[in-house]
Enzyme design. Structure first.
Site: not given
Ligand code: 5MM
Length: 344
Positions: A219, A177, A262
């Site tokens: 990710k 990620e 996010g």
């Protein structure tokens, strides 16, 4: 553990119509989330909240895996069932956050590098014995004036690749990620450029460290304008720029791509994912595109719960609804009518 077994786990994580629920907040982050709803963060309040999420009836229909924090992997439901066992019974893969957090990068004000490689082999061995089948490591890339630096991208890419290689050695699928933050005033093109450069660097490092891409899930953030940017983008713009960016930088062999939210609203995160899958059409992309949301899945349920045992059922219904919406978005089949079903 063979590559084929890692590949099977990775394919299960991105099974059609399913995605991942990230509930791996560290003590500091869960403290902030609880503070916002007026709840003290204690071992018991964290257990009770994670109990609600993990045991939500029907959640396994839309959620393939949950990413846990170390504490949660060792806790049990109110009924006394270890969470890792409750997940397996619901057909959900247990995952574990293994990084030790983003720390200031020496010589690079405003930038961070994620730490946690020391002793990682041994920790992964223990997590595997406890039932974890995938892991997560998050790197943070900040956009700003003259940021990010090459040093920040390279240091984080190297750590992500070392982590991923260790995971595969221990029979655990790594979620890799790299998150390009959406906090600044930059436009969507700047996010696109930084995300592409970051992903290219990460995949070069993964290749150097001999990580098998079939046994890995990426990710990543979507290509979006910063929250402070005056010109926000339509879902179609976000979808087309994100898909183009991924096509440029992500090898076809990767098992699947899941997005983080996010800081997007719960509904925006669903609409963006749906638009990508609807635009691309079935079989048009080399990898499935799904979700691994934290806040975009949890926030509505967290607010509904508000720390009250009496609200658990209602919060679970809200979580199930968001999970269903995102499961459908992973197939490009989410609609406004479906969104409004819960309210109706
Ligand atoms: C759930 O939050 C995760 C843990 O964050 P900290 O280690 O900072 O406490 C976080 O890594 C999360 O999995 C990703 O950022 C994606 O979550 P969002 O909310 O962006 O979808």
């Amino acid at each position: 553990m063979t590559i084929r077994e890692l590949e099977n786990t990775a394919m299960g994580m991105v099974a059609p119509g399913k995605g991942i629920l990230a509930i791996d907040e560290s003590f500091a982050t869960i403290g902030k989330r609880f503070q916002a709803i007026g709840v003290d963060s204690t071992e018991e309040s964290r257990r009770a909240y994670r109990d609600l999420l993990i045991t939500a009836p029907g959640i396994g229909e839309y959620v393939s895996g949950m990413i846990l924090f170390d504490e949660t992997l060792r806790q049990s439901s109110a009924a006394g069932v270890p969470f890792r066992q409750a997940l397996v019974s619901a057909g959900i893969l247990p995952g574990i956050k293994v990084d030790k957090g983003a720390k200031n990068l020496a010589g690079h004000p405003g930038e961070q590098v994620t730490e946690g490689l020391d002793g990682l082999r041994e920790r992964l061995g223990e997590y595997h014995a406890l039932g974890a089948r995938f892991a997560k490591w998050r790197a943070v890339i900040t956009i700003g004036t003259d940021l990010p630096s090459r040093a920040c991208i390279e240091a984080n890419a190297h750590a992500l690749a070392r982590y991923a290689a260790l995971c595969q050695e221990q029979g655990i699928v790594p979620i890799v990620e790299p998150e390009v933050l959406m906090d600044w005033e930059n436009d969507i093109e700047r996010c696109y450029e930084v995300t592409e450069a970051t992903l290219r660097t990460v995949f070069t490092a993964l290749y150097t460290q001999r990580v098998a891409l079939e046994g890995l899930v990426l990710k990543t953030n979507m290509a979006v304008p910063g929250k402070q940017c005056a010109r926000q983008s339509s879902p179609e713009e976000v979808a087309t720029r994100t898909i183009r960016c991924l096509r440029q930088a992500v090898p076809a062999a990767v098992a699947g791509i899941v997005f983080l939210s996010g800081g997007q609203s719960a509904q925006d995160a669903t609409v963006h994912l749906n638009t990508m899958n609807a635009l691309a059409g079935p079989g048009e992309l080399p990898w499935p595109l799904s979700f691994s949301y934290g806040r975009a899945l949890q926030d509505p349920a967290l607010k509904t719960w508000a720390g009250q045992a009496a609200n658990v059922g209602a919060a679970q219904r809200v979580l199930l609804h968001r999970s269903r919406c995102n499961g459908l978005a992973a197939l490009g089949r989410y609609t406004n009518a479906i969104e409004n079903e819960l309210a109706a």
